[in-house]
Design an enzyme around this catalytic site. Sequence first.
Site, PDB file in Angstrom:
ATOM      1  CD  GLN A 106      -2.803  -1.419   3.156  1.00 50.66           C
ATOM      2  OE1 GLN A 106      -3.278  -0.299   3.054  1.00 50.66           O
ATOM      3  NE2 GLN A 106      -2.344  -1.536   4.033  1.00 50.66           N
ATOM      4  CG  HIS A 124      -2.706   2.722  -1.873  1.00 49.20           C
ATOM      5  ND1 HIS A 124      -2.580   2.267  -0.761  1.00 49.20           N
ATOM      6  CD2 HIS A 124      -3.597   2.420  -2.543  1.00 49.20           C
ATOM      7  CE1 HIS A 124      -3.372   2.162  -0.384  1.00 49.20           C
ATOM      8  NE2 HIS A 124      -4.044   1.595  -1.260  1.00 49.20           N
ATOM      9  CB  CYS A 132      -0.322  16.233 -17.052  1.00 52.03           C
ATOM     10  SG  CYS A 132      -1.769  17.611 -17.395  1.00 52.03           S
ATOM     11  CB  CYS A 155      -1.835  19.682 -22.183  1.00 54.93           C
ATOM     12  SG  CYS A 155      -2.190  19.486 -20.672  1.00 54.93           S
ATOM     13  N   GLY A 192       2.961  -4.835   9.382  1.00 50.27           N
ATOM     14  CA  GLY A 192       2.052  -3.080   9.517  1.00 50.27           C
ATOM     15  C   GLY A 192       1.303  -2.072   8.638  1.00 50.27           C
ATOM     16  CB  THR A 193      -1.523  -2.753   6.932  1.00 46.18           C
ATOM     17  OG1 THR A 193      -2.984  -1.806   6.477  1.00 46.18           O
ATOM     18  CG2 THR A 193      -1.721  -3.796   6.927  1.00 46.18           C
ATOM     19  CB  SER A 194      -3.741   0.693  10.706  1.00 47.83           C
ATOM     20  OG  SER A 194      -4.209   1.485   9.188  1.00 47.83           O
ATOM     21  CD  GLU A 220       0.085  -0.216  18.968  1.00 48.52           C
ATOM     22  OE1 GLU A 220       0.838   0.595  18.970  1.00 48.52           O
ATOM     23  OE2 GLU A 220      -0.905  -0.010  19.529  1.00 48.52           O
ATOM     24  CB  ALA A 236       8.413  -4.979   9.828  1.00 49.35           C
TER      25      ALA A 236
HETATM   26  C1  BV8 Z   1     -11.528   3.562  -3.165  1.00 51.28           C
HETATM   27  C2  BV8 Z   1      -1.890   6.886  -1.465  1.00 51.28           C
HETATM   28  C3  BV8 Z   1     -13.190   2.916  -4.828  1.00 51.28           C
HETATM   29  C4  BV8 Z   1      -1.890   8.479  -1.524  1.00 51.28           C
HETATM   30  C5  BV8 Z   1      -3.467   6.095   0.348  1.00 51.28           C
HETATM   31  C6  BV8 Z   1     -16.172   7.584   1.880  1.00 51.28           C
HETATM   32  C7  BV8 Z   1     -15.589   8.410   0.159  1.00 51.28           C
HETATM   33  C8  BV8 Z   1     -14.375   7.881  -0.576  1.00 51.28           C
HETATM   34  C9  BV8 Z   1     -13.951   6.093  -0.299  1.00 51.28           C
HETATM   35  C10 BV8 Z   1     -14.383   5.872   0.941  1.00 51.28           C
HETATM   36  C11 BV8 Z   1     -15.413   6.489   1.794  1.00 51.28           C
HETATM   37  N1  BV8 Z   1     -15.197   5.429   2.595  1.00 51.28           N
HETATM   38  C12 BV8 Z   1     -14.514   4.024   2.756  1.00 51.28           C
HETATM   39  C13 BV8 Z   1     -13.896   4.669   1.724  1.00 51.28           C
HETATM   40  C14 BV8 Z   1     -13.664   3.651   0.657  1.00 51.28           C
HETATM   41  C15 BV8 Z   1     -11.492   4.385   0.972  1.00 51.28           C
HETATM   42  C16 BV8 Z   1     -11.437   4.039   3.075  1.00 51.28           C
HETATM   43  O1  BV8 Z   1     -11.031   2.477   2.930  1.00 51.28           O
HETATM   44  N2  BV8 Z   1     -11.374   4.559   3.764  1.00 51.28           N
HETATM   45  C17 BV8 Z   1     -11.055   4.190   5.161  1.00 51.28           C
HETATM   46  C18 BV8 Z   1     -10.182   5.122   5.636  1.00 51.28           C
HETATM   47  C19 BV8 Z   1     -11.989   4.183   5.280  1.00 51.28           C
HETATM   48  N3  BV8 Z   1     -10.677   3.832  -0.112  1.00 51.28           N
HETATM   49  C20 BV8 Z   1     -10.638   4.529  -0.797  1.00 51.28           C
HETATM   50  O2  BV8 Z   1     -10.705   5.691  -1.325  1.00 51.28           O
HETATM   51  C21 BV8 Z   1      -9.878   3.688  -1.784  1.00 51.28           C
HETATM   52  N4  BV8 Z   1     -10.615   3.664  -3.003  1.00 51.28           N
HETATM   53  O3  BV8 Z   1     -12.359   2.703  -2.191  1.00 51.28           O
HETATM   54  O4  BV8 Z   1     -12.008   3.851  -4.979  1.00 51.28           O
HETATM   55  C22 BV8 Z   1     -14.125   4.019  -5.133  1.00 51.28           C
HETATM   56  C23 BV8 Z   1     -14.132   4.961  -5.178  1.00 51.28           C
HETATM   57  C24 BV8 Z   1     -14.923   5.952  -5.059  1.00 51.28           C
HETATM   58  C25 BV8 Z   1     -15.851   6.613  -4.274  1.00 51.28           C
HETATM   59  C26 BV8 Z   1     -16.023   5.244  -3.362  1.00 51.28           C
HETATM   60  C27 BV8 Z   1     -15.054   4.148  -3.344  1.00 51.28           C
HETATM   61  C28 BV8 Z   1      -8.241   4.060  -2.469  1.00 51.28           C
HETATM   62  C29 BV8 Z   1      -7.235   4.150  -0.939  1.00 51.28           C
HETATM   63  C30 BV8 Z   1      -5.966   4.530  -1.248  1.00 51.28           C
HETATM   64  C31 BV8 Z   1      -6.469   6.092  -0.590  1.00 51.28           C
HETATM   65  N5  BV8 Z   1      -4.699   6.212  -0.763  1.00 51.28           N
HETATM   66  N6  BV8 Z   1      -1.867   6.141  -0.277  1.00 51.28           N
HETATM   67  C32 BV8 Z   1      -0.975   8.726  -0.668  1.00 51.28           C
HETATM   68  O5  BV8 Z   1       0.378   7.987   0.304  1.00 51.28           O
HETATM   69  O6  BV8 Z   1      -0.757  10.272   0.012  1.00 51.28           O
HETATM   70  S1  BV8 Z   1      -3.619   5.321   1.219  1.00 51.28           S
HETATM   71  C33 BV8 Z   1      -2.805   5.422   2.575  1.00 51.28           C
HETATM   72  O7  BV8 Z   1      -3.020   5.247   4.192  1.00 51.28           O
HETATM   73  C34 BV8 Z   1      -1.877   4.586   2.608  1.00 51.28           C
HETATM   74  O8  BV8 Z   1      -1.318   4.357   1.547  1.00 51.28           O
HETATM   75  C35 BV8 Z   1      -1.965   3.564   3.455  1.00 51.28           C
HETATM   76  O9  BV8 Z   1      -2.596   2.181   2.730  1.00 51.28           O
HETATM   77  C36 BV8 Z   1      -3.589   3.636   4.092  1.00 51.28           C
HETATM   78  C37 BV8 Z   1      -3.671   3.609   5.415  1.00 51.28           C
HETATM   79  O10 BV8 Z   1      -2.739   2.573   6.027  1.00 51.28           O
HETATM   80  P1  BV8 Z   1      -1.551   1.680   6.003  1.00 51.28           P
HETATM   81  O11 BV8 Z   1      -0.276   1.789   5.562  1.00 51.28           O
HETATM   82  O12 BV8 Z   1      -2.154   1.190   7.481  1.00 51.28           O
HETATM   83  O13 BV8 Z   1      -0.870   2.736   7.868  1.00 51.28           O
HETATM   84  P2  BV8 Z   1      -0.887   3.499   8.412  1.00 51.28           P
HETATM   85  O14 BV8 Z   1      -0.151   4.455   9.564  1.00 51.28           O
HETATM   86  O15 BV8 Z   1      -2.980   3.353   8.816  1.00 51.28           O
HETATM   87  O16 BV8 Z   1      -1.139   2.454   9.626  1.00 51.28           O
HETATM   88  C38 BV8 Z   1       0.273   2.019  10.163  1.00 51.28           C
HETATM   89  C39 BV8 Z   1       0.360   0.408  11.130  1.00 51.28           C
HETATM   90  O17 BV8 Z   1       1.749   0.568  10.573  1.00 51.28           O
HETATM   91  C40 BV8 Z   1      -0.719   0.730  12.574  1.00 51.28           C
HETATM   92  O18 BV8 Z   1      -1.546  -0.636  12.806  1.00 51.28           O
HETATM   93  C41 BV8 Z   1       1.120   0.805  13.342  1.00 51.28           C
HETATM   94  O19 BV8 Z   1       1.200  -0.135  14.529  1.00 51.28           O
HETATM   95  C42 BV8 Z   1       1.560  -0.355  12.337  1.00 51.28           C
HETATM   96  N7  BV8 Z   1       3.437  -0.043  11.918  1.00 51.28           N
HETATM   97  C43 BV8 Z   1       3.902   0.818  12.785  1.00 51.28           C
HETATM   98  N8  BV8 Z   1       5.140   0.913  13.223  1.00 51.28           N
HETATM   99  C44 BV8 Z   1       5.594  -0.669  12.768  1.00 51.28           C
HETATM  100  C45 BV8 Z   1       4.401  -1.221  12.656  1.00 51.28           C
HETATM  101  N9  BV8 Z   1       3.833  -2.251  12.012  1.00 51.28           N
HETATM  102  C46 BV8 Z   1       5.356  -3.239  12.172  1.00 51.28           C
HETATM  103  N10 BV8 Z   1       6.220  -2.679  12.249  1.00 51.28           N
HETATM  104  C47 BV8 Z   1       6.488  -1.188  13.239  1.00 51.28           C
HETATM  105  N11 BV8 Z   1       8.084  -0.939  12.609  1.00 51.28           N
HETATM  106 ZN    ZN Z   2      -1.114  17.793 -19.608  1.00 47.21          ZN
END
Ligand code: BV8
Ligand code: ZN
Length: 250
Positions: A106, A124, A132, A155, A192-194, A220, A236
């Site tokens: 991700q 992602h 663009c 453009c 490492g994903t929530s 966590e 990790a």
């Molecule tokens: C989609 C790129 C179809 C950008 C990212 C309402 C309106 C629109 C959409 C939605 C909605 N409600 C729900 C949705 C769907 C939405 C969604 O899931 N929302 C959630 C929040 C409820 N999903 C989407 O919109 C996806 N598209 O569904 O398309 C659609 C189309 C139109 C309308 C509706 C649906 C797109 C999702 C992708 C978004 N882009 N990234 C950028 O990076 O800037 S997501 C981004 O957040 C990251 O890439 C990552 O995936 C996510 C965060 O998650 P994690 O990777 O898990 O990171 P996080 O910080 O959360 O957790 C870290 C974890 O690591 C923790 O558990 C921690 O304990 C652990 N950790 C910490 N240290 C360590 C460790 N683990 C191991 N070792 C360590 N040392």
């Molecule tokens: Zn362009």
Amino acid sequence: MEWDEGGIHQGLIAKLRNSNHITVLTGAGISAESGVPTFRQAQSGLWAQYDPQQLATPQAFRRNPRLVWEWYSWRRELVNKAKPNPGHIALATMEQQVSRFTLITQNVDDLHRRAGSQNIIALHGDILKTRCIDCHTYTEDALQNENIPPRCFHCGGLLRPDVVWFGESLPTEALEAAFTAARECDLFLSIGTSTLVEPSASLPFIALQNDIPVVEINPEETPLSRSATYQLKGAAGKVLPELVRSVWQV
Ligand code: BV8
Ligand code: ZN
């Protein structure tokens, strides 16, 4: 559900050793030890007052392209300064030991690639790539452009990071390949994903529905923890090298 506090379970070691196809899903947590902040960790300094989910959207970019572009420039800086950590490297080593290995990430950083992982599905996108918003041309030299955000040479449209924002669909082939890898593997590791962001968060549950054992590596609890076959509670960068050593003595 068997789970381990600290030590690695003998059953898991055997399962890893006998697996022909391992699928791994990683999230921001695997890059945390490389100094790349996760989405849930409060953003530091200047960005502390912003919620990433408010910035990583097409609406935010339309409303304030300069703010969103500068947030990505700050994150790109961190990624360029970061180095793969022992967790990334252990996954690249694991890939060499298994006949079939699929790494679904991700994350938008390039740390898995720099660690040597080959078969990567980047769900992602890639923060280091820029395109663009109008003609979708990719451009390398956007960053030399003096305007913020830079404009497309072809453009004049605004340039944006080549990542999937909230509310945007994931690349179809990548998502298809990820679902297939979750259904067909012998073992699924979720690291490492929530486990909150869809559709990625469904992948470990698809493996479980296909009676495929799932290992969660995270310090966590997450919505996956209760259902995971094995839960390795730890960082990790510590757990993965230990796991690879115990299974393959490498
Ligand atoms: C989609 C790129 C179809 C950008 C990212 C309402 C309106 C629109 C959409 C939605 C909605 N409600 C729900 C949705 C769907 C939405 C969604 O899931 N929302 C959630 C929040 C409820 N999903 C989407 O919109 C996806 N598209 O569904 O398309 C659609 C189309 C139109 C309308 C509706 C649906 C797109 C999702 C992708 C978004 N882009 N990234 C950028 O990076 O800037 S997501 C981004 O957040 C990251 O890439 C990552 O995936 C996510 C965060 O998650 P994690 O990777 O898990 O990171 P996080 O910080 O959360 O957790 C870290 C974890 O690591 C923790 O558990 C921690 O304990 C652990 N950790 C910490 N240290 C360590 C460790 N683990 C191991 N070792 C360590 N040392
Ligand atoms: Zn362009």
